[in-house]
Design an enzyme around this catalytic site. Structure first.
Site, short mmCIF file in Angstrom:
data_model
loop_
_atom_site.label_atom_id
_atom_site.label_comp_id
_atom_site.label_asym_id
_atom_site.label_seq_id
_atom_site.Cartn_x
_atom_site.Cartn_y
_atom_site.Cartn_z
N GLY A 7 -8.07 49.69 -44.25
CA GLY A 7 -9.03 50.78 -44.16
C GLY A 7 -8.58 51.90 -45.06
O GLY A 7 -8.03 52.89 -44.61
N LEU A 11 -7.96 58.82 -45.38
CA LEU A 11 -6.76 58.81 -44.54
C LEU A 11 -5.80 57.70 -44.94
O LEU A 11 -4.61 57.93 -45.14
CB LEU A 11 -7.18 58.66 -43.07
CG LEU A 11 -6.08 58.61 -42.02
CD1 LEU A 11 -6.48 59.39 -40.78
CD2 LEU A 11 -5.77 57.16 -41.63
N GLY A 12 -6.31 56.50 -45.12
CA GLY A 12 -5.45 55.37 -45.49
C GLY A 12 -4.80 55.57 -46.85
O GLY A 12 -3.60 55.32 -47.03
N ASN A 102 -9.93 57.41 -35.18
CA ASN A 102 -10.43 58.43 -34.26
C ASN A 102 -10.90 57.85 -32.93
O ASN A 102 -11.27 56.68 -32.86
CB ASN A 102 -11.62 59.14 -34.90
CG ASN A 102 -11.19 60.27 -35.83
OD1 ASN A 102 -10.21 60.96 -35.55
ND2 ASN A 102 -11.91 60.44 -36.91
N LYS A 184 -7.34 65.77 -29.46
CA LYS A 184 -8.08 65.75 -30.73
C LYS A 184 -9.59 65.68 -30.49
O LYS A 184 -10.37 66.26 -31.24
CB LYS A 184 -7.63 64.60 -31.63
CG LYS A 184 -8.27 64.75 -33.02
CD LYS A 184 -7.72 63.85 -34.08
CE LYS A 184 -8.42 64.17 -35.40
NZ LYS A 184 -8.29 63.08 -36.38
N ASN A 188 -12.84 67.14 -32.15
CA ASN A 188 -13.73 66.20 -32.85
C ASN A 188 -15.15 66.17 -32.29
O ASN A 188 -16.11 66.08 -33.06
CB ASN A 188 -13.16 64.78 -32.74
CG ASN A 188 -12.31 64.43 -33.94
OD1 ASN A 188 -12.43 65.03 -35.00
ND2 ASN A 188 -11.44 63.46 -33.77
#
Lengths: 301, 301
Positions: A7, A11-12, A102, A184, A188
């Site tokens: 992924g 982020l990855g 997430n 989080k 979020n």
């Protein structure tokens, strides 16, 4: 250490690039960015200093990567039905799997496939967007809080945190990853949800008294749901105010990932980010009427 | 009877055309449609049968219309600060003023300028949109419920209702116009508000279990606020279910006016339709958290 990144969104790419820069053998499973990355590498534009990795190991299929020591998952959660196909070929006897995705439910889905003993969950406070193929823009924060799914592997979680810390990521291990996930979610759910719904960045919501109040009310709903889950210690109500301060310090016009996903016509992470927390709250008798409204409006075809 | 139509949008054009067809001397105050209407008249495409009025009296300025027996107001409520300029020149000793505008506060604003004795309020259940200049599409319903601002003028309200009935409009007079206004708000707040927010027509909201539930919850908030206002009799909770049935019978893809206003970049009737009902609820101790959320999200710049 051999590390596979599954992924490779913002982020990855960002954490994978830092781990490779930190000396690890990082192998990226790529789709959109395969051509760009295998030919010219990864370029990171970061608030901590830009850098380039000219040589990057990119792969199109997990079978080409083979078994690794650590799998880091940054998939969008709506692709979790591909866990078996994408992660399976990477897992050997000693492989650990860390999901930085997430929302709720990711560790459990991985545990069903690969056993809970190797599963670690992390919460990334990262403001990053993909740019042109092979580039990632790191705009804010970057801290990771991670933990083992099983309490007896807390020491391994600490070692994982040290791995990230050594690569330049602020990273701490905790014993209660569920609490970190819920913390989080307090950010979020209102910001990803509302920004996606109205297609306005976070600072616009905070600049309007009515929507700032709405953000706070949704945060309080999520805190109430979190505190009904038997966490190691409750999340204090004042945490919502802290998050507002944190958000005010973010870059102007910061767009949460769900806002970008919606603007670009991609599926939304509604299930992991909103529907499961809502169901978890309801299962413990906590109604979340504003969160439910947000969930329904975002789910409209 | 001499009748002036102020605010010749879909509603003004439709009722004005029916009144003229019914034999009255109707004078339209026009802006966008002036050229079309004064040259080729008004064309009504109606579920009750199409018709054309080739000769229509259109005016650009209220001074050219002069004093009339009845002023019918169909202005958007955000233009109410033009009441004095647009309505003033039409008012003589015996002039009655009927506002068919949406929401709360219109009668009071007119009474401040022209005295409560001549003010009548009406609630129009009309599904109509403007088409090309000079044309109006009547898609659904059309019923008017009206009443006098002062109770001693109830008989005059009945005569006004007969005037409309004779012109082919289903019209009834009531003693409590406030109750009729709140009844319409039970529909208007969820459907105008949510459809404008998500830019989807009413049937899409009803086809999704989550948003249908949200519509119902907002309706119940409005009913609670209404019933705190000392109406002649309370609005029963089941009224919300009746409205859902009524809405299911509306034409496919019906778009409430606020959805169209937003899609076309016009100002929204937020003050009269949502903010004042919210304030009226709060003033009587009724919190309306979902309505407040909707209000804030629609009010974002």
């Amino acid at each position: 250490m051999n590390i596979a990144i599954v992924g490779a969104g913002a982020l990855g790419l960002y954490y994978g690039a830092l781990l490779q820069r930190g000396g690890h053998d990082v192998r990226f499973l790529l789709r959109r960015d395969y051509e760009a990355i295998t030919s010219t590498g990864i370029r990171v534009y970061s608030i901590n200093g830009d850098f380039v990795l000219p040589e990057v190991s990119g792969f199109r299929r997990p079978e080409e990567i083979g078994v690794v020591d650590l799998v880091v998952i940054g998939l969008k959660t709506w692709a979790n039905d591909q866990y078996a196909a994408l992660v399976g070929p990477l897992v050997g006897t000693g492989t650990k799997i860390l999901t930085l995705q997430n929302g709720l439910g990711n560790e459990e889905q991985l545990a069903d496939l690969f056993g809970a003993a190797r599963i670690y969950g992390g919460v990334a406070y990262l403001g990053a967007n993909r740019g042109a193929p092979g580039t990632v823009h790191h705009l804010a924060a970057g801290r990771i809080i991670l933990g083992a799914m099983l309490a007896e592997h807390t020491r391994d979680a600490t070692q994982l945190a040290e791995l990230f810390s050594a690569a330049g990521v602020t990273c701490t291990a905790v014993t209660d990853i569920a609490r970190a996930r819920w913390e989080k979610l307090v950010w979020n759910i209102p910001f990803n949800g509302l920004c996606a719904l109205v297609q306005r960045p976070v600072d616009v919501l905070l600049a309007h008294a009515g929507t700032q109040e709405l953000v706070l009310k949704i945060m309080r709903e999520v805190i109430a749901a979190a505190n009904a889950q038997e966490l190691t210690e409750p999340i204090p109500l004042e945490y919502a105010d802290e998050l507002l301060e944190f958000t005010r310090a973010m870059p102007t016009s910061y767009r949460p990932s769900m806002q970008i996903d919606r603007a670009e016509g991609r599926p939304l992470e509604l299930e992991a980010l909103i529907a499961r927390p809502l169901a978890a709250g309801r299962a413990r008798g906590v109604e979340m009427p504003l969160t439910a409204a947000l969930s329904a409006l975002l789910d409209l075809p």
